[in-house]
Design a protein around this motif. Sequence first.
Motif, short mmCIF file in Angstrom:
data_model
loop_
_atom_site.label_atom_id
_atom_site.label_comp_id
_atom_site.label_asym_id
_atom_site.label_seq_id
_atom_site.Cartn_x
_atom_site.Cartn_y
_atom_site.Cartn_z
N LEU A 1 14.85 -8.73 -12.18
CA LEU A 1 14.28 -9.45 -10.99
C LEU A 1 13.40 -10.71 -12.05
O LEU A 1 13.18 -11.79 -11.38
CB LEU A 1 13.50 -8.63 -10.34
N LEU A 2 12.85 -10.27 -12.91
CA LEU A 2 11.93 -11.20 -13.44
C LEU A 2 12.64 -12.36 -14.15
O LEU A 2 12.08 -13.65 -14.04
CB LEU A 2 11.06 -10.55 -14.85
N ILE B 1 9.52 -21.75 -2.69
CA ILE B 1 9.09 -20.19 -3.13
C ILE B 1 7.98 -20.31 -4.26
O ILE B 1 8.65 -20.78 -5.42
CB ILE B 1 9.96 -19.04 -3.07
N SER B 2 6.76 -20.24 -4.12
CA SER B 2 5.81 -20.23 -5.31
C SER B 2 6.08 -19.14 -6.12
O SER B 2 6.41 -17.97 -5.61
CB SER B 2 4.22 -20.44 -4.75
N PHE C 1 6.61 -10.53 -3.63
CA PHE C 1 7.89 -9.98 -3.24
C PHE C 1 8.02 -8.93 -4.30
O PHE C 1 8.77 -7.81 -3.81
CB PHE C 1 8.76 -11.04 -2.87
N VAL C 2 8.23 -9.47 -5.62
CA VAL C 2 8.69 -8.34 -6.40
C VAL C 2 8.04 -6.98 -6.60
O VAL C 2 8.67 -5.95 -6.69
CB VAL C 2 8.83 -8.97 -7.87
N GLU D 1 7.95 -1.43 -5.41
CA GLU D 1 7.09 -0.40 -5.20
C GLU D 1 7.82 0.37 -3.89
O GLU D 1 7.74 1.66 -3.76
CB GLU D 1 5.64 -0.68 -4.46
N SER D 2 8.66 -0.23 -3.13
CA SER D 2 9.47 0.35 -2.04
C SER D 2 10.63 1.36 -2.70
O SER D 2 11.02 2.25 -1.84
CB SER D 2 10.16 -0.55 -1.36
N ALA D 3 10.82 0.86 -3.83
CA ALA D 3 11.99 1.90 -4.52
C ALA D 3 11.41 2.89 -5.43
O ALA D 3 11.98 3.97 -5.50
CB ALA D 3 12.76 0.99 -5.33
N ILE D 4 10.22 2.85 -5.91
CA ILE D 4 9.72 3.61 -6.98
C ILE D 4 8.37 4.62 -6.68
O ILE D 4 8.09 5.57 -7.07
CB ILE D 4 9.30 2.86 -8.37
N LEU D 5 7.95 4.17 -5.39
CA LEU D 5 6.54 4.95 -5.11
C LEU D 5 6.70 6.19 -4.44
O LEU D 5 7.78 6.42 -3.67
CB LEU D 5 5.54 4.15 -4.05
N ALA D 6 6.11 7.27 -5.00
CA ALA D 6 6.64 8.72 -4.45
C ALA D 6 5.55 8.70 -2.92
O ALA D 6 5.88 9.64 -2.11
CB ALA D 6 5.69 9.76 -5.33
#
Length: 241
Positions: free
Chosen positions: A201-202, A217-218, A225-226, A231-236
């Motif tokens: 992604l980076l 997009i700045s 966004f990243v 976080e939507s994928a890894i946060l418990a």
Amino acid sequence: METAAKQTEKICFDTFRQMALLSMEEICREIFHENQQSIKIKKEPVAIRNLVNIFHTTLKLSNEKGFHTMSLRDLSSASGLSMGALYSYFSSKDELLEMIQKQGRRIVGKVLFDHVRPEDSPLKKMRTLIRVHLYLTEVMQPWFYFAYMETKNLDKMQRKRSIESELFTEQVFHDVLLEGQKEGVYKAIDSTLTAGVIKALLQDWYVKRWKYSRRQISVEAYAEFVISFVESAILAKAPVA
């Protein structure tokens, strides 16, 4: 005096850019001191200014036509330095390449670790690393693009170092993911694969910079966004503000 890590909590890209440019000068100063026996220019301010010029110009030309196609005469013309002046800093294109690769690796390591404190939470570390990495790739876009595109053209040893550099940043994210899993902040997912996806992604930001520029997009917006996407994928659980 605030640390770089503390400043990152509220830093904007323009402020970061000034800090990173200072870091580049510091790295060139280190290179000058390390290579004083081979560098013929002894006045430090002049040598540092010319090294910065040489590195920036080399990256610009390389990303336009390729490093192996670029000649030292091309570099001389574009940088405004004579051939004799160039040879005061390096003896060949291979030596110049090694200096550029070493400079880039040092800046990445220095800037990333300057902005993350050991006592920070895994959540804060991850956000800081993503934001700082993207800000740094925006400041040093020619170098990151060069490192990515030229890897296939490097000799075996240089290619090995380039790959190690990429794996180094993945390892940084991997370690933070493991730390977060131990504290129950992150899900028990494959840290190695996740770190690789974050790195991808980076990389998309500097490899396909034109795409985001066209969409206006700045780098700050992409960083947010990243962070949100990761976080939507890894946060418990939901993050604490």
